[in-house]
Each structure stands twice: as structure tokens, then as C-alpha cells.
Design a protein around this motif. Sequence first.
Motif, PDB file in Angstrom:
ATOM      1  N   SER B 198      39.264  48.925  48.821  1.00 27.86           N
ATOM      2  CA  SER B 198      39.409  48.260  47.510  1.00 27.86           C
ATOM      3  C   SER B 198      38.964  49.197  46.390  1.00 27.86           C
ATOM      4  O   SER B 198      39.588  49.257  45.327  1.00 27.86           O
ATOM      5  CB  SER B 198      38.627  46.952  47.491  1.00 27.86           C
ATOM      6  OG  SER B 198      37.252  47.218  47.368  1.00 27.86           O
ATOM      7  N   LEU B 279      47.206  43.544  37.444  1.00 29.14           N
ATOM      8  CA  LEU B 279      47.252  42.304  38.222  1.00 29.14           C
ATOM      9  C   LEU B 279      47.638  42.604  39.663  1.00 29.14           C
ATOM     10  O   LEU B 279      47.052  42.046  40.594  1.00 29.14           O
ATOM     11  CB  LEU B 279      48.244  41.324  37.590  1.00 29.14           C
ATOM     12  CG  LEU B 279      47.758  40.628  36.314  1.00 29.14           C
ATOM     13  CD1 LEU B 279      48.819  39.674  35.796  1.00 29.14           C
ATOM     14  CD2 LEU B 279      46.454  39.875  36.576  1.00 29.14           C
ATOM     15  N   ALA B 280      48.600  43.507  39.846  1.00 30.89           N
ATOM     16  CA  ALA B 280      49.017  43.872  41.199  1.00 30.89           C
ATOM     17  C   ALA B 280      47.838  44.452  41.959  1.00 30.89           C
ATOM     18  O   ALA B 280      47.578  44.076  43.112  1.00 30.89           O
ATOM     19  CB  ALA B 280      50.163  44.882  41.125  1.00 30.89           C
ATOM     20  N   ALA B 282      44.644  43.947  41.393  1.00 28.17           N
ATOM     21  CA  ALA B 282      43.655  42.902  41.655  1.00 28.17           C
ATOM     22  C   ALA B 282      44.085  42.060  42.840  1.00 28.17           C
ATOM     23  O   ALA B 282      43.285  41.728  43.719  1.00 28.17           O
ATOM     24  CB  ALA B 282      43.485  42.034  40.409  1.00 28.17           C
ATOM     25  N   ALA B 283      45.403  41.723  42.897  1.00 21.55           N
ATOM     26  CA  ALA B 283      45.908  40.896  43.985  1.00 21.55           C
ATOM     27  C   ALA B 283      45.738  41.605  45.324  1.00 21.55           C
ATOM     28  O   ALA B 283      45.277  41.009  46.306  1.00 21.55           O
ATOM     29  CB  ALA B 283      47.381  40.563  43.742  1.00 21.55           C
ATOM     30  N   VAL B 284      46.079  42.907  45.357  1.00 20.64           N
ATOM     31  CA  VAL B 284      45.961  43.670  46.605  1.00 20.64           C
ATOM     32  C   VAL B 284      44.505  43.719  47.050  1.00 20.64           C
ATOM     33  O   VAL B 284      44.174  43.440  48.203  1.00 20.64           O
ATOM     34  CB  VAL B 284      46.516  45.096  46.416  1.00 20.64           C
ATOM     35  CG1 VAL B 284      46.207  45.946  47.634  1.00 20.64           C
ATOM     36  CG2 VAL B 284      48.002  45.046  46.164  1.00 20.64           C
ATOM     37  N   PHE B 286      42.087  41.734  46.295  1.00 17.15           N
ATOM     38  CA  PHE B 286      41.623  40.397  46.672  1.00 17.15           C
ATOM     39  C   PHE B 286      42.049  40.058  48.098  1.00 17.15           C
ATOM     40  O   PHE B 286      41.268  39.591  48.908  1.00 17.15           O
ATOM     41  CB  PHE B 286      42.184  39.377  45.677  1.00 17.15           C
ATOM     42  CG  PHE B 286      41.669  37.991  45.877  1.00 17.15           C
ATOM     43  CD1 PHE B 286      40.318  37.708  45.664  1.00 17.15           C
ATOM     44  CD2 PHE B 286      42.510  36.961  46.271  1.00 17.15           C
ATOM     45  CE1 PHE B 286      39.835  36.429  45.849  1.00 17.15           C
ATOM     46  CE2 PHE B 286      42.025  35.683  46.450  1.00 17.15           C
ATOM     47  CZ  PHE B 286      40.692  35.417  46.241  1.00 17.15           C
ATOM     48  N   ARG B 287      43.328  40.333  48.419  1.00 18.49           N
ATOM     49  CA  ARG B 287      43.832  40.012  49.739  1.00 18.49           C
ATOM     50  C   ARG B 287      43.105  40.842  50.799  1.00 18.49           C
ATOM     51  O   ARG B 287      42.732  40.347  51.844  1.00 18.49           O
ATOM     52  CB  ARG B 287      45.328  40.270  49.798  1.00 18.49           C
ATOM     53  CG  ARG B 287      46.012  39.262  50.693  1.00 18.49           C
ATOM     54  CD  ARG B 287      47.503  39.363  50.681  1.00 18.49           C
ATOM     55  NE  ARG B 287      47.991  40.699  50.881  1.00 18.49           N
ATOM     56  CZ  ARG B 287      49.091  41.161  50.277  1.00 18.49           C
ATOM     57  NH1 ARG B 287      49.726  40.396  49.415  1.00 18.49           N
ATOM     58  NH2 ARG B 287      49.524  42.366  50.515  1.00 18.49           N
ATOM     59  N   GLN B 288      42.893  42.123  50.496  1.00 16.18           N
ATOM     60  CA  GLN B 288      42.248  42.993  51.449  1.00 16.18           C
ATOM     61  C   GLN B 288      40.817  42.538  51.738  1.00 16.18           C
ATOM     62  O   GLN B 288      40.350  42.581  52.861  1.00 16.18           O
ATOM     63  CB  GLN B 288      42.219  44.413  50.897  1.00 16.18           C
ATOM     64  CG  GLN B 288      42.716  45.398  51.906  1.00 16.18           C
ATOM     65  CD  GLN B 288      44.095  45.858  51.523  1.00 16.18           C
ATOM     66  OE1 GLN B 288      44.283  46.311  50.429  1.00 16.18           O
ATOM     67  NE2 GLN B 288      45.049  45.729  52.404  1.00 16.18           N
ATOM     68  N   LYS B 290      39.606  39.564  51.630  1.00 10.80           N
ATOM     69  CA  LYS B 290      39.573  38.396  52.509  1.00 10.80           C
ATOM     70  C   LYS B 290      39.784  38.809  53.959  1.00 10.80           C
ATOM     71  O   LYS B 290      39.118  38.328  54.864  1.00 10.80           O
ATOM     72  CB  LYS B 290      40.648  37.403  52.068  1.00 10.80           C
ATOM     73  CG  LYS B 290      40.084  36.438  51.023  1.00 10.80           C
ATOM     74  CD  LYS B 290      41.127  35.630  50.315  1.00 10.80           C
ATOM     75  CE  LYS B 290      41.810  34.571  51.150  1.00 10.80           C
ATOM     76  NZ  LYS B 290      42.818  33.865  50.323  1.00 10.80           N
TER      77      LYS B 290
END
Lengths: 298, 297
Positions: B198, B279-280, B282-284, B286-288, B290
Motif C-alpha cells: 500500500s 481515488l483509484a 485509494a480503492a486499490v 483499501f482492497r489490499q 482488507k
Amino acid sequence: MALPLSPINRALIVILMAAWGTRCAPSTTAGTPPTTTGAIIVNKGSDTMVNLALAWAEAYQEQRPDVQISVTGGGSGTGIAALINGTVDIANASRQMKADEIAEAEANGVRPVEFVVARDAIAIVVNPANPVSQLTIDRLSDIYSGLINNWAELGGEDRPIVRLSRETNSGTHVYFLEQVLRKGESADKTLFAPETLLLPSSEGISAEIRQNPNAIGYDGLGYVTEGMKVVAVGRIEGGPFVLPSAETVDSLAYPIARDLYMYTAGEPQGEVKAYLSWILGRRAQEIVSELGFVPALP
Amino acid sequence: MKTGTWSEFILTRLIKIAGYSAVLFVILIFVFLLREGGPGVLEVPLTTLFSARWYPIEGFYGLLPLIGGTLLVTAGAALVAVPLGVATAVYIAEIAPRWAREVLKPLVEVLGGLPSVLLGFLGILIFAPLVRSVLDLPTGLTAFTGAVLLGAISIPTVVSVAEDALDSVPRTYRDAALALGATEWQTIWRVTVPAARSGILTGIMLGIGRAIGETMTVMMVTGNAPVLPKGLAALFHPTRTMTATIAAEMGEVANGSTHYHVLFLIGAVLFLISLAVNLAAAAVVFRQRKRAERILS
């Protein structure tokens, strides 16, 4: 020809400060209006004219140390926009104001007054290794509008043509579009080829011309430096082909020459008026010749 | 006692205000861009805005070549900065001996502090002629030249953030991997880098953000020809980015003219593109996170 200051300098606001010590010395020039101490004249616009305007400001301040003149470049469009927005006293322009600019100024309560302060030739330049040494206006128009793409079509080597131009805010750009690409015909809607490189400064053009044998560019005669080859220009096929110089501009033999302008908001008053009448005088017009431009008055 | 709680109350409020003010400023800037650029959409027909010709002094306001130019140069810069930046970070954090690390990290950060106009100057005088003669191109002022220089500008950002992320991976992860018989390369590639993913992604996104917004260098070396890029070959032709357009033309426009509104519209588009990049990212991230939490728990 005097080597001009690098146009990179246009980024710097050059403020020539009057020497405080000599502030009280009486003016020796006859006919100048009474001195108002600390007068500041803001002068902005054409990059072609920035060295000339600087030289004038320096010479004028030797005579009139109480007047401060700040000179900035940025392009004719920039200077005219500043005049319309009321942030300068004098706008320098290497082209005439357009009708819509005058309308815009009047809508803003500004009535622009025009002065022709010098003349200038636009030199067509190529790399010294390029064998092409003369072109007609028609060929130049074909080159810049994208009809001719290889130097071989013009009797040169088999090389692609790289077209260099100033940015669209440059008066030289607009003049070149109207007088060369469109050959002075207002109905003509020819445009620059999209592949034309728009360089933000004269220095950008000369750097590329010096090292690239494919390139062709144009700029004010005062900006031609060593390492560039000037192409002779003809009005019609078969000549005569003429190189730009003060003489050929004066005799109207060189086809791409133009007036250089200063604009004020309304009839100039006070110090601005005195400065402009000095510019149209003999001493200032000598400076014009020294810098490689052509005096406005014969 | 009482003064202590009071100062704490004030301090927490101040920190809260500072935190929200960043959001407020971004919103205000966007509102301003929309207010100044919005009229551009009404004054210029959409078919013109989505055309391929940009020549504002004659009323051609096609934004596609400019958007294409920015995307092209940024993608090129990312291709340069991401592999080089991540590799440098891995070397500094994992492989380099202590003395080399102490020299390299500050030097990379100095590179990040170079003024971009200086790089542009070097680009126009040295790098562009080199690109022209080595690659045998008509001119060296191309998207590629701009992309390489922008890559150089973004590398320090990528290295700095990615190296910090790698550095904060616990020592025990590496020890465990090595104890299980993994080679040094396997440890780096399978354990340390994924654990710092991240942070590395954040570094990459910050680097790309830097490249999108960079103005001076691209204006000096990309030739500024508004040609709609078609395919990869466009990388070796001159191009014009949105930032260079705004910088070159903002000075000439009269307040409130169509050209003025369209330039602000370009600013708003630029804002949306960098927002999308963030945003892209942040989304990546965030998913990682989790996924990483699932594995580790």
C-alpha cells in the motif's frame, strides 16, 4: 547586429530604478513637462519588442532619473489584455489590435490609442546545413499549412520539414498567419498545420534551429543570432529574392516587414506622453537601428 | 487541572479545523474552477469541445488533443518512474549496505528538489538533440522527451515514499522468510514488497500526480503541437499537454472571454483526472489492506 538579451529574461520583471541621489537635479531637456517625482510607467507586451523597450527605458532614465519604467514581455496578446484590464500604461504590440480586442477594450471603458514606434522584418531561418536559401511567400504558406512536408520538394535534401512557430499569444504568430499563410487575404482561412511546434520563446526557436537540420522557423530580425541561416524571401516565383535588413525593409523590397506599435489607454497624459514623444524622437530612433530594427521615421 | 482541559479542548478543535480545512480548500478550488470554466460548456458547442483541433485564436476549442497529450506524456513518465523508482527503493531499503543507503537517500531527495525549469533547460539544450540524433526522429521535442524528464522528476517521490514503506515492514517478516529457506530475492519479491504494497502504491500515485501537474518542463521540451495522439507512435512526435496550454495561454486572454472560460474548463478536467488517479489509488490500497488483514488474522 547587437546580440539581444535572452528572451528568457521576459520571465523577470525588470524594474529600472531611478537613482535617488540625482532626483532633484533639474531636467536638462528642453520642452519636457514639469517633473512629478516618482512617476512610474508600466510597459508590457510583445516579446519581439522587449529588448527595444528595455533599451529605451534605460536611455530615458539616464535623462529623467525621476521616472521609473517597468518593462515586461509576455507577448503582444498579453500586453493588449493587460491594457484592456487596465493594468499597464503602455502596451507593446508587434501587430495591430484586432477589432474584437478594440470592442472589448471599449466595453471596459478603455479607448486604445495607437503609435507606430518602429518597424521590423520577420526573418525566415533554417539550420546552416540546409541547402535551401530562397523561398517565395507561396512556398512558405504551403510549408506552414502542411502541403509541403519534405525539403526535397523545395530543392533540398530528403528530410522531413519540422515547422517551428511562436505561441498563439505572440504578435509575430498572428502577423505570420495573416501575411504569410493567408498572404494578406482576409477571406483566406488557411491555418497552421497541427504538427507545427509552438514554442514559448524566441530562445526555444533558435535553440532548435541551431541543432536541427530539419527545422524552419521565423522570428523578428533582432533575434537572429549566430548558427542560424536566414532565407531570402521573394514575392513571386523567379524572384527577386531579398534578405531582410534595415535597407530592404525601408525600400519595401523585403516582403515580410511590419510596424511595431505602442498602445495607450486614451490620449497619453503627463509622463506617458513625454515618454512617447521622446520615443518618436531622434535619439530613441537611433537605438532602434542599433538593435537591428528599422526606425519608424525616415 | 482546569487550564489543562481547556488547552486540550482548544487544541483538539484547532487540529480538527486544520484537518477539515484541506477538504474545504479542495472543494472551494473546484467550485471556483467550475464557476469560471462552466460558461465554456455553454459558449462552445460540445461538438467543438470534442473535436481534434485546438487553435483558440480562431475559435477552435477541441480539447481532445490536449487531454490525449497529457495522458500520453503521463503514461510515458509512469513507465519510466515506476520500475526505476520501485527498484531504487528496494535497493536502498533491502540490499544496499548502510553507508550506501546513507548517501543514496539524501541524494535522491536532492534530485526531487531540482527546479523543473532547470530540467527543462537541460532538456531543450542537451537531451532533445540527443533524442533526435539517437532515435533518428525529425525533431527531439517530442512526448517521449517530456515523458523521460517527467519520469526523472517523479522518481524521487516514488523512491522516498516506497522506501519508507519498505523500511517499516517488521524485521521479523524477513527473518521468518529467510529461516524458512527463502533466498534473498524470494524474500524481497514474495514477502517484503507485498507487505509494503500500500505504501509503494501511494508513492507511485503521488509520482504520477506530480507528472500530471508538471508544467514548465513539458512546455519547454514537448514541442506543444496540439496533435491528437493515435497509437504508441505518437510518443515520438510533438504533443501539447493541458498544463502547458494553460500556462502558455492564460496570460493573453481577456477576463471573461470564451478562451478564458475554456482554459478554466481545462483546469477542471485536469482536476478531475488527478482526482480519479487518487481515488483509484485509494480503492486499490483499501482492497489490499482488507486482503492482507484476512491473511494475517
